[in-house]
Design a protein around this motif. Structure first.
Motif, PDB file in Angstrom:
ATOM      1  N   PRO A  75       0.812  -1.226   0.000  1.00  0.00           N
ATOM      2  CA  PRO A  75       0.000   0.000   0.000  1.00  0.00           C
ATOM      3  C   PRO A  75       0.842   1.271   0.000  1.00  0.00           C
ATOM      4  O   PRO A  75       0.563   2.212  -0.743  1.00  0.00           O
ATOM      5  N   VAL A  76       1.860   1.300   0.849  1.00  0.00           N
ATOM      6  CA  VAL A  76       2.770   2.445   0.971  1.00  0.00           C
ATOM      7  C   VAL A  76       4.145   1.893   1.332  1.00  0.00           C
ATOM      8  O   VAL A  76       4.263   0.742   1.769  1.00  0.00           O
ATOM      9  N   PRO A  77       5.189   2.692   1.178  1.00  0.00           N
ATOM     10  CA  PRO A  77       6.499   2.225   1.640  1.00  0.00           C
ATOM     11  C   PRO A  77       6.487   1.957   3.146  1.00  0.00           C
ATOM     12  O   PRO A  77       5.855   2.679   3.921  1.00  0.00           O
ATOM     13  N   PHE A  78       7.191   0.921   3.545  1.00  0.00           N
ATOM     14  CA  PHE A  78       7.325   0.585   4.956  1.00  0.00           C
ATOM     15  C   PHE A  78       8.365   1.488   5.620  1.00  0.00           C
ATOM     16  O   PHE A  78       9.288   1.974   4.963  1.00  0.00           O
ATOM     17  N   THR A  79       8.229   1.675   6.920  1.00  0.00           N
ATOM     18  CA  THR A  79       9.385   2.120   7.684  1.00  0.00           C
ATOM     19  C   THR A  79      10.379   0.962   7.678  1.00  0.00           C
ATOM     20  O   THR A  79      10.020  -0.183   7.355  1.00  0.00           O
ATOM     21  N   MET A  80      11.609   1.227   8.036  1.00  0.00           N
ATOM     22  CA  MET A  80      12.583   0.138   8.064  1.00  0.00           C
ATOM     23  C   MET A  80      12.131  -0.955   9.030  1.00  0.00           C
ATOM     24  O   MET A  80      12.211  -2.155   8.721  1.00  0.00           O
ATOM     25  N   GLU A  81      11.602  -0.545  10.181  1.00  0.00           N
ATOM     26  CA  GLU A  81      11.142  -1.528  11.165  1.00  0.00           C
ATOM     27  C   GLU A  81       9.941  -2.311  10.638  1.00  0.00           C
ATOM     28  O   GLU A  81       9.832  -3.521  10.835  1.00  0.00           O
ATOM     29  N   GLY A  82       9.035  -1.619   9.948  1.00  0.00           N
ATOM     30  CA  GLY A  82       7.867  -2.284   9.382  1.00  0.00           C
ATOM     31  C   GLY A  82       8.246  -3.270   8.295  1.00  0.00           C
ATOM     32  O   GLY A  82       7.642  -4.345   8.169  1.00  0.00           O
ATOM     33  N   PHE A  83       9.255  -2.912   7.503  1.00  0.00           N
ATOM     34  CA  PHE A  83       9.729  -3.798   6.437  1.00  0.00           C
ATOM     35  C   PHE A  83      10.328  -5.069   7.028  1.00  0.00           C
ATOM     36  O   PHE A  83      10.047  -6.181   6.568  1.00  0.00           O
ATOM     37  N   ILE A  84      11.119  -4.911   8.064  1.00  0.00           N
ATOM     38  CA  ILE A  84      11.728  -6.069   8.720  1.00  0.00           C
ATOM     39  C   ILE A  84      10.643  -6.966   9.314  1.00  0.00           C
ATOM     40  O   ILE A  84      10.702  -8.199   9.206  1.00  0.00           O
ATOM     41  N   ALA A 153      22.123  -3.701   3.266  1.00  0.00           N
ATOM     42  CA  ALA A 153      21.871  -3.836   4.698  1.00  0.00           C
ATOM     43  C   ALA A 153      20.577  -3.107   5.050  1.00  0.00           C
ATOM     44  O   ALA A 153      20.325  -2.008   4.558  1.00  0.00           O
ATOM     45  N   LEU A 154      19.751  -3.724   5.883  1.00  0.00           N
ATOM     46  CA  LEU A 154      18.481  -3.098   6.257  1.00  0.00           C
ATOM     47  C   LEU A 154      18.729  -2.093   7.375  1.00  0.00           C
ATOM     48  O   LEU A 154      18.386  -2.287   8.539  1.00  0.00           O
ATOM     49  N   ASN A 155      19.324  -0.973   6.968  1.00  0.00           N
ATOM     50  CA  ASN A 155      19.681   0.105   7.879  1.00  0.00           C
ATOM     51  C   ASN A 155      19.511   1.421   7.134  1.00  0.00           C
ATOM     52  O   ASN A 155      20.133   1.636   6.091  1.00  0.00           O
TER      53      ASN A 155
END
Length: 256
Positions: A75-84, A153-155
């Motif tokens: 739906p929308v881009p995730f925050t990094m935490e939401g993506f993880i 890296a997911l950072n």
């Protein structure tokens, strides 16, 4: 850059470039096999999508291990935490299916957020699977989606020119992503002249980027064009994403 390792998935009949837990960097079919790409005419919720893929593969005489790549829409881009967090649930399904190879996720993936008519929940947009073919067929491959995230890296600190969207910043982001595409392509043993589908995912103008950065890489594939999806990459503050493939068969299927 990533310097990914090419690993064999004998049950799936393909090799993959080691990535990070949510996805590999790309896949290439073994000799005697080909990758077939499937796009859904209408996306469906991603968990339901796995059930539909399972039934589809069985109908083709394939097991689950034939699945080698996924295309998702959010739906929308995730925050990094939401993506993880999303990736945890996604990877659990892959593990339940028995798709991991020595604790590594072999599947390539692209996950973007359409600007126009975005879905209400994360959706399955397409997938790729491996089938037997003639031994002399040209190798087929999928290059996983990548944005301007250093070292994959997911950072958030690794985002190239984070928070900047001026012309020079977008150009630097796009240049980095094209370099990643090339590294993955060569890492799989592929070449630019075998690429017949290039997708760009961004809400920013691309004509200058395509002319100056993407097209010079193409040898024999300029006639296939560039496909621009007016979409955002899956993580907030990433502005430019690409994926590529070289396949012999593109199918369009209705699961709903």
């Amino acid at each position: 850059m990533e310097g990914a390792v090419l690993i064999h998935n004998p049950k799936g009949h393909y090799h993959f470039l080691q990535g990070i837990d949510p996805y590999s960097c790309g896949v290439i079919a073994d000799p005697g096999y080909e990758i077939v790409n499937v796009t859904l005419k209408r996306p469906i919720p991603w968990r339901e999508g796995f059930a539909q893929i399972d039934a589809y593969l069985k109908a083709q005489g394939c097991g689950r291990t034939a699945l080698c790549a996924m295309q998702l829409r959010s739906p929308v881009p995730f925050t990094m935490e939401g993506f993880i967090d999303f990736n945890r649930g996604y990877c659990e399904v892959l593990q339940e299916w028995g798709l991991y190879v020595e604790d590594l996720n072999p599947l390539a993936r692209t996950n973007v957020a359409p600007l126009v008519e975005p879905p209400s929940v994360p959706m399955l947009y397409g997938f790729s699977y491996v089938l037997p073919c003639e031994n002399d067929a040209e190798p087929t491959f999928i290059i996983a989606g990548a944005g301007e995230l250093l070292e994959a890296a997911l950072n958030s600190e690794g985002i190239v020119r984070r928070g900047e969207t001026d012309r020079d910043a977008i150009r630097e982001k796009a240049t980095y992503v094209v370099e990643v595409m090339e590294e993955r392509l060569l890492g799989l043993g592929g070449s630019w002249d075998a690429v017949n589908r290039i997708n760009i995912y961004t809400v920013h103008p691309i004509s200058e980027l395509v002319e100056d950065i993407v097209l010079p890489k193409l040898v024999a594939g300029k006639g296939h064009g560039i496909h621009w999806h007016v979409s955002r990459p899956p993580i907030v503050d990433i502005e430019y994403e690409m994926d590529m493939r070289g396949v012999q068969r593109e199918l369009y299927v209705n699961f709903s």
